[in-house]
Scaffold this active site. Sequence first.
Site, PDB file in Angstrom:
ATOM      1  N   ASP A  46       0.777  -1.120   0.141  1.00  0.00           N
ATOM      2  CA  ASP A  46      -0.135  -0.091   0.065  1.00  0.00           C
ATOM      3  C   ASP A  46       0.706   1.555   0.114  1.00  0.00           C
ATOM      4  OD1 ASP A  46       1.066  -0.283   2.632  1.00  0.00           O
ATOM      5  OD2 ASP A  46      -0.966  -0.732   3.645  1.00  0.00           O
ATOM      6  N   GLU A  90      -9.581  -1.907   5.064  1.00  0.00           N
ATOM      7  CA  GLU A  90     -10.203  -1.339   6.043  1.00  0.00           C
ATOM      8  C   GLU A  90     -11.307  -2.327   6.433  1.00  0.00           C
ATOM      9  OE1 GLU A  90      -8.308   0.228   8.096  1.00  0.00           O
ATOM     10  OE2 GLU A  90      -8.822   2.355   8.039  1.00  0.00           O
TER      11      GLU A  90
HETATM   12  C1  GLP Z   1      -0.204   0.621   8.532  1.00  0.00           C
HETATM   13  C2  GLP Z   1      -0.225  -0.452   7.311  1.00  0.00           C
HETATM   14  C3  GLP Z   1      -0.336  -1.863   7.602  1.00  0.00           C
HETATM   15  C4  GLP Z   1       0.168  -2.352   8.876  1.00  0.00           C
HETATM   16  C5  GLP Z   1      -0.365  -1.554   9.965  1.00  0.00           C
HETATM   17  C6  GLP Z   1       0.033  -2.012  11.253  1.00  0.00           C
HETATM   18  O1  GLP Z   1      -1.781   0.857   8.562  1.00  0.00           O
HETATM   19  N1  GLP Z   1      -0.995  -0.303   6.133  1.00  0.00           N
HETATM   20  O2  GLP Z   1       0.124  -2.597   6.307  1.00  0.00           O
HETATM   21  O3  GLP Z   1       0.018  -3.680   8.999  1.00  0.00           O
HETATM   22  O4  GLP Z   1      -0.012  -0.272   9.919  1.00  0.00           O
HETATM   23  O5  GLP Z   1       1.169  -1.221  11.697  1.00  0.00           O
HETATM   24  P1  GLP Z   1       2.245  -1.500  12.969  1.00  0.00           P
HETATM   25  O6  GLP Z   1       3.004  -2.821  12.662  1.00  0.00           O
HETATM   26  O7  GLP Z   1       2.850  -0.247  13.068  1.00  0.00           O
HETATM   27  O8  GLP Z   1       1.124  -1.683  14.056  1.00  0.00           O
END
Ligand code: GLP
Length: 235
Positions: free
Chosen positions: A67, A143
């Site tokens: 993404d 989402e």
């Molecule tokens: C973002 C990314 C996701 C990721 C999520 C969790 O929103 N788009 O791909 O899994 O964050 O992030 P973290 O690993 O910082 O909790």
Amino acid sequence: MKIIRVADYETLSSKTADLIAAQVLVKPNCILGLATGSTPIGTYEKLIEWHEKKGLDFSEVTSINLDEYVGLDSNDKNSYRFFMNYHLFEHINIVRSNTYVPNGMTKDWEKECETYDHRILQLGGIDLQLLGIGNNGHIGFNEPGETFVKNTHLVELGESTIQANSRFFETLEEVPKQAITMGIGAIMQAKKVLLIANGKEKEEIVEKAFHGPITPQVPASILQLHPDVTVICSF
Ligand code: GLP
């Protein structure tokens, strides 16, 4: 599905990196689906160690990221392109033109999304997809919603995601409200999926996603139907 609980973030990172390294060793020209967020940073550090100390060769690897934020260019430190260059690509011998991240600056979203899906098809699909998980159960930026969206698409980020990701920005207002994300289709078609979750705050959502009902309200729950998923968690 395999759920592996490890003692700490260090172990999560080395175990995950070892599984990715194994993929690269058995198929040097593999297609790696990569993720951002804070969780994979340790994994990328361990992969850099694999490259520097054990000569793991990324020269034939292609990567395709999940993404990107809308409106952030590659020089913006909060863009996922910048993140990938900074945390991984600059430190290994992957060919930069073989690394793909959606273009968050495009004016033609539909075309960008179509091209991204087409590219995944052309590459023959993803061999190993690395995923984190959002507090609301999102994977990539898929989402919670009424349906699982199959293709790469433009997404309006939910309040909880904007809140959670605001820790990387100076102010809440700076957090982009939209993103472009690979859909559930490409993720589900990946040959292997590796999902990592770190910290107590992820425990409840991991439980819901892998032991609760399969519902688009918890996008990661669809992974219960994937034939080869490994979840590595430290909490
Ligand atoms: C973002 C990314 C996701 C990721 C999520 C969790 O929103 N788009 O791909 O899994 O964050 O992030 P973290 O690993 O910082 O909790």
